[in-house]
Design a protein around this motif. Sequence first.
Motif, mmCIF file in Angstrom:
data_model
loop_
_atom_site.group_PDB
_atom_site.id
_atom_site.type_symbol
_atom_site.label_atom_id
_atom_site.label_comp_id
_atom_site.label_asym_id
_atom_site.label_seq_id
_atom_site.Cartn_x
_atom_site.Cartn_y
_atom_site.Cartn_z
ATOM 1 N N PHE A 56 0.813 -1.214 0.000
ATOM 2 C CA PHE A 56 0.000 0.000 0.000
ATOM 3 C C PHE A 56 0.853 1.273 0.000
ATOM 4 N N ALA A 57 2.169 1.132 0.208
ATOM 5 C CA ALA A 57 3.064 2.291 0.161
ATOM 6 C C ALA A 57 3.661 2.477 -1.234
ATOM 7 N N LYS A 58 3.427 1.533 -2.126
ATOM 8 C CA LYS A 58 3.981 1.571 -3.478
ATOM 9 C C LYS A 58 2.973 2.202 -4.444
ATOM 10 N N GLN A 59 3.484 2.799 -5.506
ATOM 11 C CA GLN A 59 2.615 3.335 -6.551
ATOM 12 C C GLN A 59 2.454 2.292 -7.655
ATOM 13 N N TYR A 60 1.214 2.164 -8.155
ATOM 14 C CA TYR A 60 0.881 1.201 -9.193
ATOM 15 C C TYR A 60 0.278 1.924 -10.392
ATOM 16 N N THR A 61 0.119 1.198 -11.482
ATOM 17 C CA THR A 61 -0.528 1.728 -12.676
ATOM 18 C C THR A 61 -1.789 0.919 -12.962
ATOM 19 N N TYR A 62 -2.536 1.388 -13.951
ATOM 20 C CA TYR A 62 -3.729 0.649 -14.364
ATOM 21 C C TYR A 62 -3.357 -0.728 -14.910
ATOM 22 N N ALA A 63 -2.192 -0.844 -15.539
ATOM 23 C CA ALA A 63 -1.733 -2.151 -16.040
ATOM 24 C C ALA A 63 -1.563 -3.129 -14.875
ATOM 25 N N ASP A 64 -1.030 -2.660 -13.749
ATOM 26 C CA ASP A 64 -0.916 -3.506 -12.554
ATOM 27 C C ASP A 64 -2.308 -3.891 -12.046
ATOM 28 N N TYR A 65 -3.165 -2.898 -11.948
ATOM 29 C CA TYR A 65 -4.532 -3.058 -11.438
ATOM 30 C C TYR A 65 -5.284 -4.156 -12.199
ATOM 31 N N LEU A 66 -5.073 -4.213 -13.505
ATOM 32 C CA LEU A 66 -5.761 -5.214 -14.329
ATOM 33 C C LEU A 66 -5.343 -6.640 -14.005
ATOM 34 N N LYS A 67 -4.189 -6.814 -13.403
ATOM 35 C CA LYS A 67 -3.678 -8.151 -13.087
ATOM 36 C C LYS A 67 -4.169 -8.679 -11.734
ATOM 37 N N TRP A 68 -4.755 -7.811 -10.928
ATOM 38 C CA TRP A 68 -5.161 -8.215 -9.582
ATOM 39 C C TRP A 68 -6.455 -9.008 -9.633
ATOM 40 N N GLN A 69 -6.508 -10.066 -8.845
ATOM 41 C CA GLN A 69 -7.691 -10.922 -8.757
ATOM 42 C C GLN A 69 -8.252 -10.928 -7.336
ATOM 43 N N VAL A 70 -8.158 -9.808 -6.636
ATOM 44 C CA VAL A 70 -8.626 -9.724 -5.251
ATOM 45 C C VAL A 70 -10.142 -9.562 -5.222
ATOM 46 N N LYS A 71 -10.753 -10.018 -4.134
ATOM 47 C CA LYS A 71 -12.215 -9.930 -4.003
ATOM 48 C C LYS A 71 -12.665 -8.518 -3.659
ATOM 49 N N GLU A 72 -11.851 -7.790 -2.909
ATOM 50 C CA GLU A 72 -12.211 -6.453 -2.474
ATOM 51 C C GLU A 72 -12.145 -5.477 -3.638
#
Length: 196
Positions: free
Chosen positions: A10-26
């Motif tokens: 949560f202290a790191k910066q991400y991009t939309y490309a990273d976001y698309l790879k996440w499979q979290v329920k929240e």
Amino acid sequence: MIDTLEQLDFAKQYTYADYLKWQVKERLELIKGYIYKMSPAPSRRHQAIVWNLNGIIWSSLKNQPCQAYAAPFDVRLPIKDKKSNQEITTVLQPDICVICDISKLDDKGCVGAPDLVIEVLSPENSDKEMKQKYNAYEESGVKEYWMVYPDYEHVLIFTLDESGKFVGQHPKIKGDILKSVVFPELAIDLREVFLE
């Protein structure tokens, strides 16, 4: 593959490309690359207000070339002309958004500023909406932004001026008629929004 929140920093910066790879329920949002957890399922009253607003907006704008969407719906807010997934660092899910430039829409949501964004605030997320989201919507060029406060039954309306800054209008309360600046034909009796 990332499938739990514990795998994210949560202290790191991400991009939309990273976001698309996440499979979290929240449900998560990115603001300038930083992760924000969305509050748990909204209250029944929150959902009723969103439903009431959606119905009124749809009825008022149904003959226009605009599209309205309710959360969850990704709105990607690029910085200037940076529109690739690797460059976008702000991805929000407003409760309601209206987009009239249909070229901004794709299968994943919207790339660019909607014409109208509405956030129905909850006690858990009002600080985020008041600060980070307000700034993100203003910087990206959202023409009109409404903050709806269910507990107080009032709405704050901000419109973008020529200098690219939000200007607040007089607050609207239950019993007032809320008139959109961007969509003059959209007039909402707030008694219909804050129904019990």
